[in-house]
Write a protein that holds these residues in place. Structure first.
Motif, PDB file in Angstrom:
ATOM      1  N   ALA A  87      29.618  69.950 -59.334  1.00 40.01           N
ATOM      2  CA  ALA A  87      28.687  70.220 -58.227  1.00 40.01           C
ATOM      3  C   ALA A  87      27.243  70.177 -58.716  1.00 40.01           C
ATOM      4  CB  ALA A  87      29.001  71.574 -57.599  1.00 40.01           C
ATOM      5  N   ASP A  88      26.976  70.788 -59.870  1.00 37.69           N
ATOM      6  CA  ASP A  88      25.617  70.765 -60.428  1.00 37.69           C
ATOM      7  C   ASP A  88      25.155  69.335 -60.674  1.00 37.69           C
ATOM      8  OD1 ASP A  88      25.368  73.525 -60.409  1.00 37.69           O
ATOM      9  OD2 ASP A  88      25.884  73.757 -62.530  1.00 37.69           O
ATOM     10  N   GLU A  89      26.036  68.536 -61.251  1.00 37.34           N
ATOM     11  CA  GLU A  89      25.701  67.138 -61.533  1.00 37.34           C
ATOM     12  C   GLU A  89      25.423  66.378 -60.228  1.00 37.34           C
ATOM     13  OE1 GLU A  89      28.026  63.309 -63.287  1.00 37.34           O
ATOM     14  OE2 GLU A  89      28.172  65.160 -64.459  1.00 37.34           O
ATOM     15  N   PHE A  90      26.269  66.568 -59.229  1.00 36.67           N
ATOM     16  CA  PHE A  90      26.089  65.898 -57.945  1.00 36.67           C
ATOM     17  C   PHE A  90      24.774  66.307 -57.286  1.00 36.67           C
ATOM     18  CE2 PHE A  90      26.620  65.668 -53.329  1.00 36.67           C
ATOM     19  CZ  PHE A  90      26.959  64.333 -53.176  1.00 36.67           C
ATOM     20  N   LEU A  91      24.445  67.594 -57.352  1.00 36.05           N
ATOM     21  CA  LEU A  91      23.211  68.080 -56.723  1.00 36.05           C
ATOM     22  C   LEU A  91      21.971  67.583 -57.449  1.00 36.05           C
ATOM     23  CD1 LEU A  91      24.313  71.714 -55.858  1.00 36.05           C
ATOM     24  CD2 LEU A  91      23.872  69.849 -54.237  1.00 36.05           C
ATOM     25  N   ARG A  92      22.074  67.311 -58.747  1.00 37.25           N
ATOM     26  CA  ARG A  92      20.913  66.826 -59.516  1.00 37.25           C
ATOM     27  C   ARG A  92      20.701  65.332 -59.392  1.00 37.25           C
ATOM     28  NH1 ARG A  92      22.294  68.520 -65.032  1.00 37.25           N
ATOM     29  NH2 ARG A  92      24.009  69.661 -64.184  1.00 37.25           N
ATOM     30  N   GLN A  93      21.721  64.585 -58.973  1.00 38.40           N
ATOM     31  CA  GLN A  93      21.597  63.133 -58.851  1.00 38.40           C
ATOM     32  C   GLN A  93      20.543  62.770 -57.807  1.00 38.40           C
ATOM     33  OE1 GLN A  93      25.456  61.709 -57.804  1.00 38.40           O
ATOM     34  NE2 GLN A  93      26.271  61.870 -59.865  1.00 38.40           N
ATOM     35  N   GLN A  94      19.820  61.714 -58.108  1.00 38.58           N
ATOM     36  CA  GLN A  94      18.832  61.198 -57.158  1.00 38.58           C
ATOM     37  C   GLN A  94      19.503  60.185 -56.240  1.00 38.58           C
ATOM     38  OE1 GLN A  94      15.688  62.394 -56.999  1.00 38.58           O
ATOM     39  NE2 GLN A  94      16.303  63.788 -58.624  1.00 38.58           N
ATOM     40  N   SER A  95      19.066  60.173 -54.998  1.00 33.16           N
ATOM     41  CA  SER A  95      19.638  59.218 -54.016  1.00 33.16           C
ATOM     42  C   SER A  95      19.208  57.812 -54.307  1.00 33.16           C
ATOM     43  CB  SER A  95      19.188  59.588 -52.609  1.00 33.16           C
ATOM     44  OG  SER A  95      19.661  60.870 -52.305  1.00 33.16           O
TER      45      SER A  95
END
Length: 153
Positions: free
Chosen positions: A145-153
């Protein structure tokens, strides 16, 4: 002085300028307790807290008492402020009760369908990770979840 209904001896308004703290004296079976409370609108600074402690210790010593324990019930830190009303949710923090073990499974549990955009998924996940239910989530799911939330669109 053995009547249990005499445990609360009274209170005193301790106004000092705009501070409206209240001091209360309590008697237990073998100990006495002295409390000072203030509302959130009149929170003490660290300096004021220190001054109150010094004054109470001096007063207790002056009557032959000994300070056995000091406790500060802090609402001063941000986590305490955010969770002040969460007692009703304590059971959700005990164990991970959702079946989800992957982010895709979690999105399904959160009602985020496969047609949702990345931004919609990110918004829903960001909201969910702030809830008490997220606290006992498995570490591997938290990392994902942390990794997904930090990813840029």
């Amino acid at each position: 002085m053995t009547d249990s209904e005499d445990e609360h001896f009274g209170y005193r308004d301790l106004r000092r300028g705009s501070e409206p703290p209240t001091m209360e004296l309590w008697r237990g079976r073998e100990t006495w307790s002295l409390t000072v409370d203030a509302t959130e609108d009149h929170a003490f600074t660290d300096e004021q807290l220190s001054q109150w402690r010094v004054e109470m210790e001096h007063a207790i010593s002056a009557v032959g008492g000994t300070v056995v324990e000091q406790r500060l019930f802090e609402e001063r830190n941000e986590r305490a402020r955010k969770t002040v009303g969460r007692n009703e949710n304590w059971l959700r923090t005990v164990a991970w009760s959702l079946p989800a073990q992957t982010l895709d499974e979690l999105f399904g549990d959160l009602g985020v369908g496969p047609g949702a955009t990345v931004e919609q998924r990110r918004a829903k996940l960001a909201e969910f990770v702030q809830s008490p239910t997220w606290e006992p989530a498995p570490d591997h799911l938290k990392r994902a979840a942390d990794e997904f939330l930090r990813q840029q669109s």
